[in-house]
Design an enzyme around this catalytic site. Structure first.
Site, short mmCIF file in Angstrom:
data_model
loop_
_atom_site.label_atom_id
_atom_site.label_comp_id
_atom_site.label_asym_id
_atom_site.label_seq_id
_atom_site.Cartn_x
_atom_site.Cartn_y
_atom_site.Cartn_z
N ARG A 118 1.15 -1.22 -0.05
CA ARG A 118 0.29 -0.14 0.31
C ARG A 118 0.83 1.58 -0.29
O ARG A 118 -0.09 2.76 0.54
CB ARG A 118 -0.61 -0.24 1.14
CG ARG A 118 -1.82 -0.99 1.01
CD ARG A 118 -3.23 -0.72 1.99
NE ARG A 118 -3.95 -2.14 2.07
CZ ARG A 118 -4.15 -2.75 3.28
NH1 ARG A 118 -3.14 -2.98 3.93
NH2 ARG A 118 -4.71 -4.35 2.51
N LYS A 140 2.21 11.26 -11.95
CA LYS A 140 1.52 9.71 -12.63
C LYS A 140 1.77 8.75 -13.20
O LYS A 140 3.03 8.65 -13.96
CB LYS A 140 0.52 10.61 -14.27
CG LYS A 140 -0.14 11.28 -14.36
CD LYS A 140 -0.44 12.17 -16.06
CE LYS A 140 -1.92 12.42 -15.56
NZ LYS A 140 -3.05 13.02 -16.41
N GLU A 182 8.41 17.84 -26.36
CA GLU A 182 7.37 18.58 -25.01
C GLU A 182 7.79 19.38 -24.37
O GLU A 182 7.24 20.30 -24.14
CB GLU A 182 7.65 17.17 -24.60
CG GLU A 182 6.86 15.29 -24.33
CD GLU A 182 4.94 15.63 -24.71
OE1 GLU A 182 4.78 17.13 -23.49
OE2 GLU A 182 4.76 15.08 -24.64
N LYS A 224 5.76 22.41 -15.89
CA LYS A 224 4.78 21.55 -15.56
C LYS A 224 4.53 21.31 -14.09
O LYS A 224 3.59 21.25 -13.73
CB LYS A 224 5.95 20.33 -16.03
CG LYS A 224 4.79 19.09 -15.50
CD LYS A 224 5.03 17.93 -15.73
CE LYS A 224 3.69 16.95 -16.05
NZ LYS A 224 4.14 15.29 -16.68
N GLU A 234 -5.14 16.48 -11.75
CA GLU A 234 -6.23 17.09 -13.79
C GLU A 234 -7.97 17.15 -13.13
O GLU A 234 -8.67 16.12 -14.00
CB GLU A 234 -5.63 15.75 -14.16
CG GLU A 234 -5.87 16.39 -15.41
CD GLU A 234 -5.11 15.39 -16.31
OE1 GLU A 234 -4.52 14.42 -16.84
OE2 GLU A 234 -5.91 15.14 -17.47
N ARG A 238 -4.94 21.60 -15.57
CA ARG A 238 -3.47 20.33 -16.01
C ARG A 238 -4.11 19.75 -16.95
O ARG A 238 -3.19 19.37 -17.75
CB ARG A 238 -3.56 19.37 -15.27
CG ARG A 238 -2.59 18.42 -15.02
CD ARG A 238 -2.45 17.77 -13.28
NE ARG A 238 -1.10 16.14 -13.86
CZ ARG A 238 0.12 15.41 -13.66
NH1 ARG A 238 -0.78 15.76 -12.29
NH2 ARG A 238 0.17 15.08 -14.09
N ASN A 242 -2.28 18.75 -21.99
CA ASN A 242 -2.38 17.43 -23.43
C ASN A 242 -2.39 18.06 -24.38
O ASN A 242 -2.57 17.87 -25.37
CB ASN A 242 -4.14 16.60 -23.29
CG ASN A 242 -3.78 16.35 -21.85
OD1 ASN A 242 -2.84 15.97 -21.09
ND2 ASN A 242 -4.86 16.10 -20.98
N HIS A 245 -1.44 16.56 -27.97
CA HIS A 245 -2.40 15.13 -27.16
C HIS A 245 -3.61 14.20 -27.91
O HIS A 245 -3.39 13.65 -28.26
CB HIS A 245 -2.08 14.76 -26.22
CG HIS A 245 -0.64 14.90 -25.73
ND1 HIS A 245 0.56 16.16 -25.68
CD2 HIS A 245 0.22 14.25 -24.81
CE1 HIS A 245 1.65 16.08 -24.93
NE2 HIS A 245 1.02 14.62 -24.59
N HIS A 249 -2.42 11.35 -29.77
CA HIS A 249 -3.04 10.06 -29.78
C HIS A 249 -3.67 9.32 -31.25
O HIS A 249 -4.05 8.44 -31.41
CB HIS A 249 -4.27 10.21 -28.47
CG HIS A 249 -3.28 9.78 -27.08
ND1 HIS A 249 -4.04 10.50 -26.00
CD2 HIS A 249 -2.17 9.95 -26.86
CE1 HIS A 249 -3.26 10.60 -25.23
NE2 HIS A 249 -1.58 9.93 -25.85
N HIS A 262 5.82 8.40 -29.42
CA HIS A 262 5.38 9.69 -28.52
C HIS A 262 5.49 11.54 -29.17
O HIS A 262 4.58 11.74 -29.89
CB HIS A 262 4.81 8.68 -27.11
CG HIS A 262 4.05 10.45 -26.51
ND1 HIS A 262 2.64 10.39 -26.72
CD2 HIS A 262 4.23 11.41 -25.38
CE1 HIS A 262 2.52 11.19 -25.59
NE2 HIS A 262 3.04 12.08 -25.44
#
Lengths: 358, 358
Positions: A118, A140, A182, A224, A234, A238, A242, A245, A249, A262
């Site tokens: 945990r 993330k 990026e 960032k 988010e 936030r 993206n 993106h 994607h 990417h």
């Protein structure tokens, strides 16, 4: 060495940015609470940097998990190998996981740290430019599911991040460019002076100038970190991270993940987002051209592949008029250095962007 | 209906305790933020209560995942079936998972909610007495690994818990007793007046008196909630909730999980912990007898199985003198209703307890 703090209350952590940091014990050791350490890396990185990292951890009980290299291994099954290793070597709640690798290793190791007993300690040692400026800030973590990317994960912050520019020497040029995509993103969404700096200095990044790289990494992480500190989970702002993106994607999905990097898909996606911003009247034609030119100089694609017809984009982004009402949210430029999230999207202009950016 | 709040700042949540709550929409609906709901239950519980729960969720887009029943299915692979269901039915970040079942279903559903898209809503509808008084308070979620119980998981709090005494009518008597073991634990570790109440009322619990059950559940949850609020992530005091568990785990391990119910092993373990507390001079022989008597009346075992020799306990608890220094921590009674965590353990007294409690 530059030090930057990601400000998240009792989950705040430092990012150390500089050259020749990996072999020195003084950066990591203050962030290791117990005697046990588990290094997670992959087959490509291990021969390059594992021994150097281990040498800086004299006196610890070290276990190493070496994963296969690639996004296709970013799965729950592969994370389970980390749990196997931790339990076989009897690591307890005071253990610290160290991710030595790119975004895939970092995402999986962070998720394993979030879940093992945990939650145990976690340190990031990114070995790609993309991981340094993207996945090492913001917490993330997670894995892919056959039905969706990054669908299983946790928000989980590291104890520290060690970004050693020296490690970028082994990075293939294509991956260096993907990281620069990026970096350019931060200039576009929140830091116009940085965009201008990049116009002056992108060539230094491309040849691996470590001072320029350290500056770009620090400034990207700072941008960032500000966004993440304002919206860790988010809920709102936030989402500007993206930028490019959603289009990107669609390209990645159409091409099959792994054919385009990417960062490459994001580069083409940013041009599309900038193109739509120009069609909406928010940036000028000259500014759009500067976005495109900088990405070209960074050796990044600025158009979608030929076979990405407008119809294919519509299909992949779910943007036919029927489903559009409020569902599609795009990050667009209100001005250079200022991104906004909007669901107020003119589908005719969007269709023009699809047609123009191939 | 009694309402109790587990006080954890912005993660606080209510527990609704009463009769005939399941069919009523007013308890759950305020805690469901979106339109999507995923009910997770098992093969045993689904035929009994699934339709009643669904009937209270009119107007929601409901997906159901039915898991196999049993602790042996509390694994990462089975949690993945929940992810499969969520993704196949395209649940997004506003979905809410509802655990309808005992501790195994609750632990797995909570963990799935913690990880799905990095965290979605989660509601507990416990169907066993043990789950009502134990796993529904405190936010421990997770799964087992072949090398250890509950080794993979997260601290993740539900939006609410619905404890409907009516559901206990279908509970086998042995499982009811196992739940009472944990209820008696709260009297012993932190609430002596409650222990006295149980001495007066344990027979009412055994015959399924719903008013007495509701009282016992509320008071147990209140005791647990106080401990959890003081130490959410088990850095210190929360460990007293493990009273009887270290001995109990040794019994469970030796017998193979599933042969003894968890509550049964904890019952025998509590007698052993009380026995050692008496040998240390902290409770009287009369008090020790009262602990044993109450557990016997609750139809719970008060000795370890015959084949649990002292040597076997030493092996399973890792308590030979060599490894003892500071490693073994036990929860013992300083007095009735007052537990402490200690690593100051006299191995000779411990050996006497091992020998006496068979």
């Amino acid at each position: 060495m530059h030090e930057l703090t990601v400000d998240l209350g009792d989950r705040s952590y430092p990012i150390y940015i500089g050259e020749h940091l990996l072999g020195e014990s003084r950066w990591l050791q203050p962030h290791i609470p117990g005697k046990q350490v588990c290094i997670v890396t992959n087959e490509t990185i291990a021969p390059l940097y594992l021994s150097r990292l281990k040498a800086s951890l004299d006196g610890y009980q070290i276990h190493t998990v070496i994963l296969p290299d690639g996004e296709s291994f970013k799965t729950l099954e592969v994370v389970n190998r980390i749990f196997d290793g931790l339990l076989e070597s009897r690591h307890n709640r005071t253990t610290t996981l160290i991710a030595l690798g790119g975004g895939v290793v970092g995402d999986m190791t962070g998720f394993a740290a979030a879940c093992y007993q945990r939650g145990v300690g976690f340190i990031q040692v990114p070995t790609t430019l993309l991981a340094m400026v993207d996945s090492s800030v913001g917490g993330k973590t997670g894995v892919n599911h056959p039905l969706g990317k990054n669908m299983i994960g946790a928000f989980y912050q590291p104890y520290c991040v060690l970004a050693d520019m020296t490690l970028l020497g082994s990075l293939p040029p294509r991956e260096l460019s993907a990281g620069i995509a990026e970096i350019i993103k931060y200039g576009l969404i929140s830091d116009y002076p940085f965009f201008e700096w990049l116009e002056q200095n992108v060539d230094r990044l491309l040849v691996g100038d470590q001072e320029a790289l350290a500056y770009a990494v620090e400034r990207s992480c700072r941008n960032k970190a500000e966004v993440v500190a304002a919206d860790e989970h988010e809920g709102g702002i936030r989402a500007i991270l993206n930028f490019g993106h959603t289009f990107g994607h669609a390209i990645e999905t159409a091409q099959g993940y792994g054919n385009w990097l990417h960062g490459e898909a994001v580069a083409a996606g940013m041009v599309m987002a900038a193109d739509l911003s120009w069609r909406r009247g928010d940036i000028s034609a000259d500014e759009l051209a500067r976005v495109r030119d900088l990405l070209v100089r960074a050796r990044l694609p600025v158009t979608a592949p030929d076979d990405m017809t407008p119809a294919r984009f519509v299909e992949l982004m779910g943007v036919d008029k029927k489903v559009l009402d409020g569902r599609l949210r795009l990050v667009l430029l209100e001005a250079m250095g200022n991104a906004v999230v909007t669901s107020d999207i003119d589908t005719d202009l969007l269709a023009e962007t699809f047609a123009a950016c191939r």
